[in-house]
Design a protein around this motif. Structure first.
Motif, short mmCIF file in Angstrom:
data_model
loop_
_atom_site.label_atom_id
_atom_site.label_comp_id
_atom_site.label_asym_id
_atom_site.label_seq_id
_atom_site.Cartn_x
_atom_site.Cartn_y
_atom_site.Cartn_z
N LEU A 132 -15.99 -4.93 -0.25
CA LEU A 132 -14.54 -5.10 -0.31
C LEU A 132 -14.18 -6.28 -1.19
CD1 LEU A 132 -11.67 -4.38 0.64
CD2 LEU A 132 -12.05 -5.91 2.59
N HIS A 177 -7.69 2.76 11.32
CA HIS A 177 -7.14 3.98 10.73
C HIS A 177 -7.84 5.24 11.21
CE1 HIS A 177 -4.43 2.60 7.24
NE2 HIS A 177 -4.47 1.66 8.16
N SER A 215 0.83 -1.21 0.00
CA SER A 215 0.00 0.00 0.00
C SER A 215 0.86 1.25 0.00
CB SER A 215 -0.96 0.01 1.19
OG SER A 215 -0.25 0.08 2.42
N TYR A 226 -10.55 0.22 4.08
CA TYR A 226 -11.15 1.50 3.68
C TYR A 226 -12.57 1.70 4.18
CZ TYR A 226 -7.12 1.03 0.69
OH TYR A 226 -5.82 0.82 0.23
N VAL A 269 -4.73 -3.92 0.98
CA VAL A 269 -5.82 -2.95 1.03
C VAL A 269 -6.00 -2.41 2.45
CG1 VAL A 269 -7.04 -3.65 -1.05
CG2 VAL A 269 -7.49 -4.86 1.09
N GLU A 270 -4.87 -2.33 3.15
CA GLU A 270 -4.80 -1.69 4.46
C GLU A 270 -5.87 -2.26 5.41
OE1 GLU A 270 -3.38 2.58 3.92
OE2 GLU A 270 -4.32 2.18 1.97
N ARG A 290 -3.18 7.30 2.97
CA ARG A 290 -3.99 8.43 2.49
C ARG A 290 -4.55 8.21 1.09
NH1 ARG A 290 -5.06 12.01 6.72
NH2 ARG A 290 -3.22 12.20 8.04
N THR A 291 -4.30 7.07 0.49
CA THR A 291 -4.78 6.84 -0.87
C THR A 291 -6.29 6.62 -0.88
OG1 THR A 291 -2.69 5.70 -1.31
CG2 THR A 291 -4.43 5.47 -2.96
N PRO A 292 -7.04 7.37 -1.66
CA PRO A 292 -8.48 7.09 -1.78
C PRO A 292 -8.70 5.67 -2.31
CG PRO A 292 -7.93 9.24 -2.72
CD PRO A 292 -6.63 8.55 -2.45
N ALA A 293 -9.75 5.04 -1.81
CA ALA A 293 -10.01 3.65 -2.18
C ALA A 293 -10.13 3.47 -3.69
CB ALA A 293 -11.28 3.15 -1.48
#
Length: 245
Positions: A92, A111, A43, A85, A81-82, A56-59
């Motif tokens: 998902l 998060h 990620s 999200y 995928v952290e 901080r990446t948008p899904a």
């Protein structure tokens, strides 16, 4: 490629399974062309390639990047995928499937708060993901105890067992001390993922210590960018030398 193919690699004779971490389609193709049997996106590496800080990446952008990577190669790709999200398990799984991923990392850091999630709540969520995915997804359940500074083997094993019962295929006690890898694997009863760090053991050594699966986090992307920075500096120096009178 299927999850069954990726799952089989975790039990094969050539352990540890070494999964390079591509950050875009081009790097994915390089690793695939080199003969690696599967890949695992980081990620943080993907975030950097898109101009974001890790986490901080948008899904939408993350799944689009994963899709570009999976479509560039014909080997299995697992996607980091952290913490999911905030998506419901059904969405998902659908988004991972649509992106072409046959595996995923799911971490137990919240998060929103930055703290570890309650282990049973995380296990319940992993069980929902497993129920939605069936056998079509290799779930690598990340255990973040060591990342948060808790040097507690017992707590890491407790979490890992809960995640195993929830249907995880393997566990990832990120930054666990390498000498504890065998104890973690034995205590949890699943293949253990270890990460290569700059000053730590090599992938082969991590396998000897008990890792069945080895990944690199953003390490390979960092090394590639260091090479680019070196090229840029040499180019600047050459241009500077050429402009003298």
């Amino acid at each position: 490629m299927t999850a069954a193919a990726l799952r089989a690699l975790h039990q094969g004779p050539d352990l540890p399974l070494v999964l390079p971490g591509p950050w875009d389609a081009v790097s994915a193709k390089v690793f695939a062309d080199a003969g690696f049997p599967a890949l695992a996106t980081p990620s943080a590496g993907v975030a950097a390639s898109l101009g974001y800080e890790d986490g901080r990446t948008p899904a939408d952008e993350m799944f689009a990047a994963i899709s570009r990577i999976t479509h560039a190669v014909d080997i299995p790709v697992s996607a980091d995928v952290e913490a999911g999200y905030g998506l419901p398990a059904k969405e998902l799984v659908a988004r991972l499937t649509d992106a072409g991923a046959v595996g995923c990392n799911l971490e137990d850091t919240d998060h929103t708060t930055g703290a570890l999630r309650d282990a049973r709540e995380q296990a319940d969520w992993l069980a929902q993901v497993r129920a939605e995915a069936g056998d079509a997804l290799v779930i690598n359940a990340r255990i973040d105890t060591y990342l948060h500074g808790a040097q507690d083997l017992e707590e890491s094993v407790r979490r890992g067992r809960l995640y195993a019962e929830a249907g995880a295929d393997c566990v990832y006690p990120i930054l666990a001390p390498p000498p504890l890898l065998a104890d973690l694997s034995t205590g949890i009863g699943l293949p253990v993922n270890a990460v290569v760090t700059p000053d730590g053991p090599s992938p082969r050594e991590l396998g000897t210590l008990g890792a069945a699966r080895v990944t690199f986090g953003p390490g390979l992307q960092h090394r590639a960018m260091a090479a680019v920075a070196e090229m840029a500096e040499r180019l600047r120096e050459e241009l500077g030398a050429g402009s003298g009178g």
